[in-house]
Design a protein around this motif. Structure first.
Motif: not given
Length: 438
Positions: A32-41, A121-127, A160-165, A171-177
């Motif tokens: 489940f995790f092998i298939i589902a987690i990549p799909v979620l990400y 621009y940052s995809n993970w935090i919609k910036t 620009i959001p306060t970083l890290p965010k 496991f997603i931790n945005i340190k720089t944009i």
């Protein structure tokens, strides 16, 4: 004997022990995790995905846009860096500088402009935030680029959001944009005009700098002006004085046992100018002083106060007419040089003559007149026959000099060192350090 053909197959579950039970539980969860987690990400990434400068490039053929990094553009040097980054307020200021390199003049007129737009621009935090476009000229060099807003452009970005965010998934931790720069400009090659489009990506370490040295790639030029040797970068408007020509061809004098002697400052060999026995009131054993004063060589007995002129007008040629030929020489030399035959002068007719008294120096020109007439005519400038010349050797890149009446070029030496283009303006242009940071 039993018939093996009638033997039936019976499926049996593994024996019910702890290991088997664990495997039965773990394997489905792992699958489940092998298939589902990549799909979620992937879904999370796609839901937040932004395209840099989408509104600017929407109507442009994708094949015409070049995507790259800080080293992609070759038509000119492009420098982009952060001048201030305030993580608390979410504000960023960038500066962009464009200046010519060895390729620029062949493809771009420096009077043309490039248009620059900056975004983060940052995809993970919609910036998605960007600046207004700026149009600037390509500078003749980095010093000009730093000095005038004609050549550099400043861009401010906010929100620009306060970083890290953290992103929306574990496991997603945005340190720089990263920052993106959209550049457009026109080139003209063989009369054909082309618009170029670039989108360059700058990671944090690319635009946050402590300091950076800007390379100067322009050619250098040298000249002689008002008795000074000067240089400049090509296309600059101002010249820098390196030294005076007197440093090389200015005369020096001394007294030997038998003669007053002279040499040019750049030479090593002393030459005889006048025997001591020809000096007025000379007596053996009398001490003599000499000097170069203005355009004269002067001397005196050491116990006297006043100097006497030995040779005046040493920076002007001496002129004469010999066997129908106008000749000249430096006053301290003995050999004469041909200037022009009298028969080649304008208006020459049989019986017309020019004598030595019909020659003169006036306002830097050598002038002549027909004997018996009053009007003088220019024949040549003094600088054209004995002027100082300087050049850059195309092979060695060393500066060289000679006088107009000489044939051999001599390396320009100052304080014992040969001067090359590498010695000129060795102080680099530095940008930075960056103010602020994350």
């Amino acid at each position: 004997m039993k018939d093996k053909k009638n033997k039936k197959f019976h499926f049996r579950l593994p024996k019910r022990n702890l290991l088997n039970l664990i495997l039965l539980i773990v394997i489905p969860i792992a699958l489940f995790f092998i298939i589902a987690i990549p799909v979620l990400y992937v879904n999370e990434y796609n839901n937040n995905k932004v395209t840099p400068f989408q509104s600017d490039i929407g109507n442009i053929d994708e094949d015409l846009i070049t995507y790259g990094d800080k080293d992609t553009i070759k038509d000119f040097n492009f420098v982009f860096y952060c001048s201030n980054y305030n993580n608390q307020t979410g504000s960023v200021t960038f500066r962009a500088i464009a200046y010519e390199n060895e390729n620029t003049s062949s493809v771009i007129n420096l009077s043309n402009q490039i248009t620059i737009k900056v975004g983060m621009y940052s995809n993970w935090i919609k910036t998605e935030t960007n600046s207004s476009s700026r149009s600037r000229y390509i500078a003749p060099g980095p010093k000009s680029g730093l000095a005038s807003s004609r050549y550099y452009a400043d861009f401010s970005i906010s929100n620009i959001p306060t970083l890290p965010k953290k992103g929306g998934l574990p496991f997603i931790n945005i340190k720089t944009i990263p920052a993106y720069v959209y550049i457009t400009y026109k080139t003209i090659i063989n009369g054909s005009e082309t618009t170029k489009y670039y989108i360059l990506k700058y990671d944090y370490e690319d635009y946050i700098i402590d300091s950076k040295e800007l390379n100067e790639t322009r050619e250098k030029e040298v000249r002689v002006y008002n008795s000074n040797i000067q240089w400049r970068y090509a296309k600059d408007t101002s010249w820098t004085t390196l030294t005076t020509i007197d440093y090389y061809i200015g005369l020096e004098t001394k007294v030997s046992d038998t003669h007053i002697q002279y040499k040019r400052k750049a030479d090593t060999e002393w030459k005889n100018l006048k025997p001591l026995t020809e000096l007025q009131n000379y007596e053996p054993g009398k001490s003599i002083d000499t000097r170069v004063y203005g355009s004269s060589i002067q001397w005196k007995f050491s116990d006297e106060t006043n100097y006497r002129s030995l040779l005046t007008g040493i920076n002007d040629p001496e002129l004469r007419v010999e066997n129908g030929v106008i000749q000249w020489k430096r006053k301290y030399l003995t050999s004469w040089n041909t200037l022009k035959a009298v028969s080649e002068l304008e208006g020459y007719e049989d019986g017309k003559t020019v004598e030595t008294r019909d020659l003169r120096i006036n306002s830097g020109n050598i002038q002549w007149r027909w004997n018996g007439e009053s009007d003088y005519q220019n024949i040549q400038t003094v600088s054209s026959i004995m002027g100082f010349e300087v050049r850059i050797n195309s092979n060695t890149k060393n500066l060289e000099w000679k006088c107009a009446d000489e044939t051999n070029w001599i390396e320009l030496v100052m304080n014992g060192n040969v001067i090359s283009t590498k010695n000129l303006d060795t102080k680099p242009t530095i940008i930075g350090p960056t103010v602020g940071g994350i």
